[in-house]
Design a protein around this motif. Structure first.
Motif, mmCIF file in Angstrom:
data_model
loop_
_atom_site.group_PDB
_atom_site.id
_atom_site.type_symbol
_atom_site.label_atom_id
_atom_site.label_comp_id
_atom_site.label_asym_id
_atom_site.label_seq_id
_atom_site.Cartn_x
_atom_site.Cartn_y
_atom_site.Cartn_z
ATOM 1 N N GLU A 113 0.834 -1.208 0.000
ATOM 2 C CA GLU A 113 0.000 0.000 0.000
ATOM 3 C C GLU A 113 0.861 1.247 0.000
ATOM 4 O OE1 GLU A 113 -3.953 1.822 2.224
ATOM 5 O OE2 GLU A 113 -2.818 0.231 3.192
ATOM 6 N N GLY A 114 0.427 2.237 -0.771
ATOM 7 C CA GLY A 114 1.134 3.514 -0.847
ATOM 8 C C GLY A 114 0.392 4.596 -0.085
ATOM 9 N N GLY A 115 0.227 5.731 -0.711
ATOM 10 C CA GLY A 115 -0.377 6.883 -0.032
ATOM 11 C C GLY A 115 -1.878 6.951 -0.168
ATOM 12 N N SER A 116 -2.578 5.953 0.343
ATOM 13 C CA SER A 116 -4.042 5.985 0.320
ATOM 14 C C SER A 116 -4.544 7.155 1.157
ATOM 15 C CB SER A 116 -4.615 4.670 0.863
ATOM 16 O OG SER A 116 -4.179 3.563 0.099
ATOM 17 N N ILE A 117 -5.460 7.932 0.604
ATOM 18 C CA ILE A 117 -6.012 9.094 1.309
ATOM 19 C C ILE A 117 -7.413 8.727 1.803
ATOM 20 C CG2 ILE A 117 -6.695 11.511 1.125
ATOM 21 C CD1 ILE A 117 -4.622 11.821 -1.081
ATOM 22 N N ILE A 118 -7.542 8.616 3.116
ATOM 23 C CA ILE A 118 -8.813 8.216 3.728
ATOM 24 C C ILE A 118 -9.620 9.476 4.043
ATOM 25 C CG2 ILE A 118 -9.873 6.884 5.579
ATOM 26 C CD1 ILE A 118 -7.082 5.519 5.902
ATOM 27 N N VAL A 119 -10.849 9.519 3.579
ATOM 28 C CA VAL A 119 -11.681 10.717 3.726
ATOM 29 C C VAL A 119 -12.858 10.409 4.652
ATOM 30 C CG1 VAL A 119 -13.065 12.447 2.528
ATOM 31 C CG2 VAL A 119 -11.038 11.491 1.413
ATOM 32 N N TRP A 120 -12.971 11.189 5.739
ATOM 33 C CA TRP A 120 -14.109 11.082 6.656
ATOM 34 C C TRP A 120 -15.071 12.239 6.375
ATOM 35 C CZ3 TRP A 120 -14.747 7.300 10.537
ATOM 36 C CH2 TRP A 120 -13.660 6.438 10.709
ATOM 37 N N GLU A 121 -16.368 11.938 6.365
ATOM 38 C CA GLU A 121 -17.385 12.946 6.073
ATOM 39 C C GLU A 121 -18.607 12.704 6.948
ATOM 40 O OE1 GLU A 121 -16.806 13.411 1.275
ATOM 41 O OE2 GLU A 121 -17.681 11.548 2.049
ATOM 42 N N LYS A 122 -19.477 13.709 7.009
ATOM 43 C CA LYS A 122 -20.742 13.534 7.712
ATOM 44 C C LYS A 122 -21.862 14.160 6.903
ATOM 45 C CE LYS A 122 -20.633 17.708 10.638
ATOM 46 N NZ LYS A 122 -20.671 18.198 12.029
ATOM 47 N N SER A 123 -23.062 13.662 7.122
ATOM 48 C CA SER A 123 -24.223 14.194 6.419
ATOM 49 C C SER A 123 -25.441 14.135 7.323
ATOM 50 C CB SER A 123 -24.493 13.390 5.143
ATOM 51 O OG SER A 123 -25.678 13.843 4.512
ATOM 52 N N PHE A 124 -26.249 15.192 7.245
ATOM 53 C CA PHE A 124 -27.483 15.234 8.028
ATOM 54 C C PHE A 124 -28.693 14.797 7.199
ATOM 55 C CE2 PHE A 124 -24.657 18.176 10.196
ATOM 56 C CZ PHE A 124 -24.832 17.828 11.526
ATOM 57 N N ASP A 125 -28.533 14.759 5.878
ATOM 58 C CA ASP A 125 -29.660 14.411 5.019
ATOM 59 C C ASP A 125 -29.350 13.292 4.027
ATOM 60 O OD1 ASP A 125 -27.930 15.662 3.301
ATOM 61 O OD2 ASP A 125 -29.217 17.384 2.878
ATOM 62 N N GLY A 126 -28.120 12.762 4.038
ATOM 63 C CA GLY A 126 -27.753 11.706 3.113
ATOM 64 C C GLY A 126 -27.449 12.193 1.707
ATOM 65 N N GLY A 138 -5.521 9.074 9.628
ATOM 66 C CA GLY A 138 -6.754 8.901 8.877
ATOM 67 C C GLY A 138 -7.586 7.697 9.257
ATOM 68 N N ARG A 139 -7.152 6.914 10.227
ATOM 69 C CA ARG A 139 -7.828 5.658 10.525
ATOM 70 C C ARG A 139 -8.826 5.759 11.676
ATOM 71 N NH1 ARG A 139 -5.643 2.017 7.322
ATOM 72 N NH2 ARG A 139 -6.889 0.377 8.271
ATOM 73 N N SER A 140 -9.013 6.948 12.225
ATOM 74 C CA SER A 140 -10.000 7.116 13.293
ATOM 75 C C SER A 140 -10.554 8.535 13.275
ATOM 76 C CB SER A 140 -9.383 6.800 14.664
ATOM 77 O OG SER A 140 -8.343 7.712 14.963
ATOM 78 N N TYR A 141 -11.725 8.686 13.885
ATOM 79 C CA TYR A 141 -12.358 10.005 13.985
ATOM 80 C C TYR A 141 -13.088 10.099 15.318
ATOM 81 C CZ TYR A 141 -15.682 13.783 13.548
ATOM 82 O OH TYR A 141 -16.426 14.925 13.796
ATOM 83 N N GLN A 142 -12.824 11.180 16.058
ATOM 84 C CA GLN A 142 -13.483 11.419 17.331
ATOM 85 C C GLN A 142 -14.718 12.280 17.082
ATOM 86 O OE1 GLN A 142 -12.905 10.471 20.791
ATOM 87 N NE2 GLN A 142 -14.994 11.259 20.672
ATOM 88 N N ALA A 143 -15.896 11.683 17.266
ATOM 89 C CA ALA A 143 -17.142 12.429 17.075
ATOM 90 C C ALA A 143 -17.361 13.392 18.236
ATOM 91 C CB ALA A 143 -18.317 11.465 16.950
ATOM 92 N N THR A 144 -18.167 14.437 18.003
ATOM 93 C CA THR A 144 -18.526 15.414 19.026
ATOM 94 C C THR A 144 -20.027 15.675 18.948
ATOM 95 O OG1 THR A 144 -18.294 17.408 17.674
ATOM 96 C CG2 THR A 144 -16.271 16.505 18.651
ATOM 97 N N SER A 145 -20.510 16.507 19.861
ATOM 98 C CA SER A 145 -21.935 16.837 19.856
ATOM 99 C C SER A 145 -22.339 17.578 18.584
ATOM 100 C CB SER A 145 -22.292 17.678 21.086
ATOM 101 O OG SER A 145 -21.545 18.870 21.113
ATOM 102 N N ASP A 146 -21.373 18.145 17.871
ATOM 103 C CA ASP A 146 -21.656 18.804 16.603
ATOM 104 C C ASP A 146 -22.102 17.790 15.544
ATOM 105 O OD1 ASP A 146 -21.828 21.264 15.332
ATOM 106 O OD2 ASP A 146 -19.912 20.996 14.312
#
Length: 300
Positions: A113-126, A138-146
């Motif tokens: 594996e080389g420089g894989s770019i992992i993208v995290w996103e969120k959506s309120f309506d899909g 890029g392998r984890s994301y800490q969610a918040t009340s936002d």
């Protein structure tokens, strides 16, 4: 014998079960003229090449069990090439609460594996997805009340070390909810009709606050106020209402901005959990105040 697909396999043309007649050992050689080296723990008539085999010639040695005939050798016709980059079984691990540390799980295939770019996103309506600030790897994301009521999505386009890009795979959670722990804590503040939090004001306030000053943020009834920690002097006070809004900093998980009609304050909280609790408490107090105002208008 012939070799089949990603899994190399020695097959008898007569349908004989080879494992009963032969013992097997797989070997690899990096270049012509170099010695053959055994591949550890490869004692079957089939073998799936690994990243360490890329660029090598592979050999399968079939040793007759009866010991009366010499071994048979089968070599690959060409050097092993890396497969198409692929990320399999991508999942997002973690409970769907607003304060969960989400991690991705899965397995990369196809060379190194080389420089894989992992993208995290969120959506309120899909439909519309907003970028999120994940951990540096890029392998984890800490969610918040936002992120409350939003679904979290991760896009993983696998990239091989030579720059080849495979098909993007996607995993997504269901909409997040406020965690029971935080909800119970905020409900207790609402029941008592008051709350107080110690924070650090990192921007100067026009009514006497100073840079990096310890402040007590107090909520009581329909009012929100800022007080100095030592002398309990009121620095700023306001009623709740539509103009009172709180914003979470997407990168700095301990920063909270509170916007009033004509002033804004940025606070540094003790930790991300404290910041979420403060933001949720302000939001719930504010919602309750607005509902009470609407009820009063209807009665009139």
């Amino acid at each position: 014998a012939e070799y089949m697909g990603e899994r190399l396999k020695v097959r008898s043309a007569h349908g004989v079960r080879l494992q009963r007649l032969y013992d097997f050992q797989w070997w690899r050689r990096e270049h012509d003229g170099m010695p053959w080296r055994p591949v550890p723990f490869t004692y079957h008539y089939h073998y799936s090449p690994a990243a360490s085999d890329v660029g090598c010639i592979l050999r399968c040695e079939a040793i007759p069990v009866d010991g009366r005939t010499p071994p048979l050798y089968f070599d690959t016709a060409v050097h092993i090439a890396p497969g198409e980059p692929e990320y399999r079984d991508l999942t997002i691990e973690g409970q769907e609460w607003h304060d969960t540390l989400f991690t991705l799980n899965g397995q990369y295939w196809g060379g190194t594996e080389g420089g894989s770019i992992i993208v995290w996103e969120k959506s309120f309506d899909g439909l519309e997805y907003l970028p999120l600030f994940a951990a540096p790897n890029g392998r984890s994301y800490q969610a918040t009340s936002d992120d409350n009521a939003a679904s979290i999505r991760v896009r993983y386009p696998p990239v091989r070390s030579d720059g080849a890009v495979g098909a993007t795979v996607i995993a997504e959670t269901r909409p997040l909810q406020i965690s029971p722990r935080a909800k119970n804590e905020v409900m207790a503040y609402l029941y008592d009709d008051k709350a107080a939090f110690e924070v650090t004001a990192i921007t100067p306030g026009e009514a006497g606050g100073s840079l990096n000053e310890r402040i007590v943020l107090k909520l009581k009834g329909d009012k929100i106020g800022l007080y100095t920690e030592k002398k309990n002097n009121c620095v700023f006070k306001s009623k709740f209402g539509p103009e009172v809004k709180q914003f979470l900093h997407p990168e700095h998980k301990t920063l909270l901005k509170v916007q009033f009609a004509d002033k804004a304050f940025v606070f540094e909280c003790a930790d991300p959990s404290s910041r979420d609790t403060i933001a949720l408490t302000i939001s719930y107090f504010n919602k309750r105040f607005k509902k009470e105002q609407e009820l009063k208008k209807k009665k009139k």
